[in-house]
Scaffold this motif. Structure first.
Motif, PDB file in Angstrom:
ATOM      1  N   ALA A   1     -28.604  37.045  17.387  1.00  0.00           N
ATOM      2  CA  ALA A   1     -28.806  38.273  18.157  1.00  0.00           C
ATOM      3  C   ALA A   1     -27.869  38.297  19.364  1.00  0.00           C
ATOM      4  O   ALA A   1     -27.230  39.310  19.662  1.00  0.00           O
ATOM      5  N   ARG A   2     -27.748  37.154  20.040  1.00  0.00           N
ATOM      6  CA  ARG A   2     -26.924  37.093  21.247  1.00  0.00           C
ATOM      7  C   ARG A   2     -25.447  37.268  20.910  1.00  0.00           C
ATOM      8  O   ARG A   2     -24.699  37.880  21.671  1.00  0.00           O
ATOM      9  N   LEU A   3     -25.021  36.734  19.771  1.00  0.00           N
ATOM     10  CA  LEU A   3     -23.600  36.784  19.399  1.00  0.00           C
ATOM     11  C   LEU A   3     -23.333  37.808  18.294  1.00  0.00           C
ATOM     12  O   LEU A   3     -22.392  37.666  17.519  1.00  0.00           O
ATOM     13  N   ALA A   4     -24.187  38.837  18.246  1.00  0.00           N
ATOM     14  CA  ALA A   4     -24.086  39.794  17.128  1.00  0.00           C
ATOM     15  C   ALA A   4     -22.690  40.399  17.027  1.00  0.00           C
ATOM     16  O   ALA A   4     -22.152  40.568  15.927  1.00  0.00           O
ATOM     17  N   ASP A   5     -22.074  40.719  18.172  1.00  0.00           N
ATOM     18  CA  ASP A   5     -20.731  41.304  18.140  1.00  0.00           C
ATOM     19  C   ASP A   5     -19.719  40.303  17.601  1.00  0.00           C
ATOM     20  O   ASP A   5     -18.898  40.617  16.750  1.00  0.00           O
ATOM     21  N   GLU A   6     -19.814  39.105  18.131  1.00  0.00           N
ATOM     22  CA  GLU A   6     -18.865  38.068  17.740  1.00  0.00           C
ATOM     23  C   GLU A   6     -19.004  37.694  16.257  1.00  0.00           C
ATOM     24  O   GLU A   6     -18.021  37.349  15.606  1.00  0.00           O
ATOM     25  N   LEU A   7     -20.216  37.757  15.728  1.00  0.00           N
ATOM     26  CA  LEU A   7     -20.458  37.329  14.344  1.00  0.00           C
ATOM     27  C   LEU A   7     -20.397  38.489  13.343  1.00  0.00           C
ATOM     28  O   LEU A   7     -20.666  38.307  12.157  1.00  0.00           O
ATOM     29  N   ARG A   8     -20.016  39.660  13.829  1.00  0.00           N
ATOM     30  CA  ARG A   8     -19.941  40.832  12.946  1.00  0.00           C
ATOM     31  C   ARG A   8     -19.039  40.539  11.737  1.00  0.00           C
ATOM     32  O   ARG A   8     -17.972  39.953  11.876  1.00  0.00           O
ATOM     33  N   ALA A   9     -19.520  40.928  10.555  1.00  0.00           N
ATOM     34  CA  ALA A   9     -18.772  40.634   9.321  1.00  0.00           C
ATOM     35  C   ALA A   9     -19.127  41.674   8.272  1.00  0.00           C
ATOM     36  O   ALA A   9     -19.997  42.528   8.490  1.00  0.00           O
ATOM     37  N   ASP A  10     -18.449  41.589   7.135  1.00  0.00           N
ATOM     38  CA  ASP A  10     -18.767  42.493   6.029  1.00  0.00           C
ATOM     39  C   ASP A  10     -19.801  41.899   5.090  1.00  0.00           C
ATOM     40  O   ASP A  10     -20.517  42.630   4.410  1.00  0.00           O
ATOM     41  N   LEU A  11     -19.835  40.570   5.014  1.00  0.00           N
ATOM     42  CA  LEU A  11     -20.847  39.938   4.176  1.00  0.00           C
ATOM     43  C   LEU A  11     -20.983  38.467   4.544  1.00  0.00           C
ATOM     44  O   LEU A  11     -20.111  37.902   5.208  1.00  0.00           O
ATOM     45  N   LEU A  12     -22.100  37.907   4.128  1.00  0.00           N
ATOM     46  CA  LEU A  12     -22.307  36.458   4.244  1.00  0.00           C
ATOM     47  C   LEU A  12     -22.106  35.836   2.871  1.00  0.00           C
ATOM     48  O   LEU A  12     -22.645  36.329   1.881  1.00  0.00           O
ATOM     49  N   ILE A  13     -21.311  34.779   2.838  1.00  0.00           N
ATOM     50  CA  ILE A  13     -21.243  33.941   1.637  1.00  0.00           C
ATOM     51  C   ILE A  13     -21.582  32.527   2.086  1.00  0.00           C
ATOM     52  O   ILE A  13     -20.893  31.969   2.939  1.00  0.00           O
ATOM     53  N   ALA A  14     -22.643  31.968   1.544  1.00  0.00           N
ATOM     54  CA  ALA A  14     -23.056  30.638   1.977  1.00  0.00           C
ATOM     55  C   ALA A  14     -23.635  29.879   0.797  1.00  0.00           C
ATOM     56  O   ALA A  14     -23.905  30.468  -0.258  1.00  0.00           O
ATOM     57  N   SER A  15     -23.809  28.583   0.986  1.00  0.00           N
ATOM     58  CA  SER A  15     -24.300  27.744  -0.098  1.00  0.00           C
ATOM     59  C   SER A  15     -25.385  26.804   0.397  1.00  0.00           C
ATOM     60  O   SER A  15     -25.201  26.115   1.395  1.00  0.00           O
ATOM     61  N   ASP A  16     -26.497  26.801  -0.307  1.00  0.00           N
ATOM     62  CA  ASP A  16     -27.573  25.858  -0.054  1.00  0.00           C
ATOM     63  C   ASP A  16     -28.518  25.971  -1.248  1.00  0.00           C
ATOM     64  O   ASP A  16     -28.486  26.968  -1.970  1.00  0.00           O
TER      65      ASP A  16
END
Ligand SMILES: [Zn+2]
Length: 461
Positions: A174-189
């Motif tokens: 929430a605090r870094l919402a601008d900085e973390l803005r993206a088109d999608l998340l791709i992650a693995s777990d």
């Protein structure tokens, strides 16, 4: 320079022993986040095992303090290539579960990578060091294949508190919402549907733990002198539970039942079998919500589980009516369930069924998330996985278990695509955790193919 080059480089990285070396040095750092003294070790992992590698790839990286749990810092890294390009956020966790080294079988040490045939043992090999090592390496091979370009921007968020419930993750997003803005998340777990089946999942069931407790009176009372005139807390609690979940596993609390399974989810689940590999328990066909298939019951529905219950002393029963009884329960639930209001819903249910004396307290909650299986990014990703492996990937709308995907799906509002590189038998969280070499080699190709394809997109879907 071609897609095939990227895939070949990914295979070379594995076959040449570089993946083994990178994973071995990461496994050697004992990042057990449930150990309250692990803060400096978490920092060391980020500073020595991740930052130098991301900087080598042209990322700008830093350690971000955790506003909720200082012992569990984050790593934030960026690699910006161009303003008009797609931006992907990727995620992993550097922390691991407590290892309990004495419980590992002879010849294995949780902090030393040990390879026996296709099994690569070590704490974090499957969850999650092996998985984020694959994804970082795939990025590197695509960079090499394209001569120093990716064709997209990358942001990396690594946390070190996932195994303690991801404290501070939603807050930092929430605090870094601008900085973390993206088109999608791709992650693995997490695990694939089956070891040999490339898998894509889009979220996870949520999970809320709560306790039901009936404190009738202080101390226990002789059952001969008082049995028949004193309410028995164990009997009352079992009666209360029976109004919430039937003897054949059907969830009966109206306000906690899920909405009907959407058609797109039902269609995806129709192509999925519940894991039946050796070592998995045989499923009970007549348990749970009637009229649903096993995969619908596991991935498309809610379940109320009694995890533990007690009254008196089960190991040394005496002839007495216990003073109190307690049951620790858990609701696993899909998107659309009003689980944030679990406490008032259960309270009202118990009152209406004649159990106002049973107390309800909620301990821990993780939200449910699920991207629509019809989302255009999903078609794109499925196509990429199929092109790389020649296999039809399994599409799982959400995991049965839980993941901190709320921070990405809800707080950051991203379409979320998870591509797991482990399998159900990996002993994650247990002694003898391992990854499969063959699966990992394929995973490196899958991710190199996916990152290559992301660089070819000219319009974000
Ligand atoms: Zn885990």
């Amino acid at each position: 320079m071609s897609r095939d080059t990227a895939l070949e480089l990914a295979v070379d990285y594995f076959d040449s022993g570089h993946f083994r070396d990178d994973l071995a040095r990461r496994v050697a750092v004992p990042t057990q986040s449930q150990d309250p003294a692990s803060g400096p070790i978490q920092r060391e992992y980020l500073a020595t095992q991740i930052i130098p590698d991301t900087e080598r790839l042209g990322f700008t990286a830093r350690i971000e303090e955790n506003p909720v749990s200082p012992a569990h810092p984050f790593l934030i890294a960026h690699r910006h290539e161009g303003d008009g390009l797609p931006t992907v956020l990727t995620y992993g966790h550097g922390d691991v579960q407590l290892a309990h080294p004495d419980q590992w079988r002879d010849g294995l040490d949780p902090w030393r990578l040990t390879i026996e045939g296709d099994r690569w043992y070590g704490r974090g090999t499957a969850d999650n060091k092996g998985q984020h090592t694959v994804n970082l390496a795939a990025l590197e091979q695509v960079l090499r294949a394209r001569g120093g370009r990716l064709g997209f921007n990358v942001k990396l968020l690594l946390e070190t508190g996932e195994e303690t419930g991801s404290p501070g993750l939603p807050e930092v997003c929430a605090r870094l919402a601008d900085e973390l803005r993206a088109d999608l998340l791709i992650a693995s777990d997490g695990p694939r549907l089956a070891a040999e089946r490339p898998t894509l999942f889009l979220g996870s069931r949520g999970c809320t733990n709560f306790t039901l407790r009936y404190r009738a009176r202080v101390g226990s009372h002789h059952s001969g002198n008082w049995g028949g005139v004193l309410r028995n807390p164990a009997t009352v609690l079992v009666g209360a539970l029976a109004t919430m979940v039937s003897g054949d596993g059907r969830l009966l609390v109206e306000g906690l039942r899920p909405p009907p399974i959407p058609d797109s989810v039902r269609a995806a689940l129709g192509k999925i079998e519940v894991d039946a590999s050796p070592g998995s328990p045989a499923i009970d066909p007549d348990w749970g919500e009637p009229g649903l298939t096993p995969s619908e019951r596991l991935f498309g529905w809610n379940t109320l589980e009694v995890l533990a219950m007690t009254a008196g002393d089960p190991d040394g029963p005496v002839n007495a009516i216990p003073g109190e009884a307690r049951a620790h329960c858990q609701l696993r639930y899909v998107v659309g369930t009003d689980a944030a209001d679990l406490e008032p819903i259960v309270r009202a249910h118990l009152d209406a069924h004649g159990y106002p004396m049973v107390e309800v307290s909620v301990q821990h909650r993780m939200a449910a998330t699920r991207l629509d299986p019809e989302h255009p990014w999903i078609h794109w990703a499925l196509g990429s996985l199929e092109r790389t492996t020649g296999k039809e990937p399994g599409l799982l709308p959400n995991l049965g278990g839980s993941l901190p995907n709320e921070a990405f799906a809800d707080v950051l509002g991203l379409p979320t695509i998870w591509i797991p590189h482990s399998y159900a038998g990996c002993a994650q969280h247990a002694p003898n955790e391992h990854l499969l070499g063959s699966l990992t080699r394929e995973a490196l190709q899958i991710m190199a193919g996916l990152f290559w394809d992301l660089g070819e997109i000219d319009r974000v879907p």
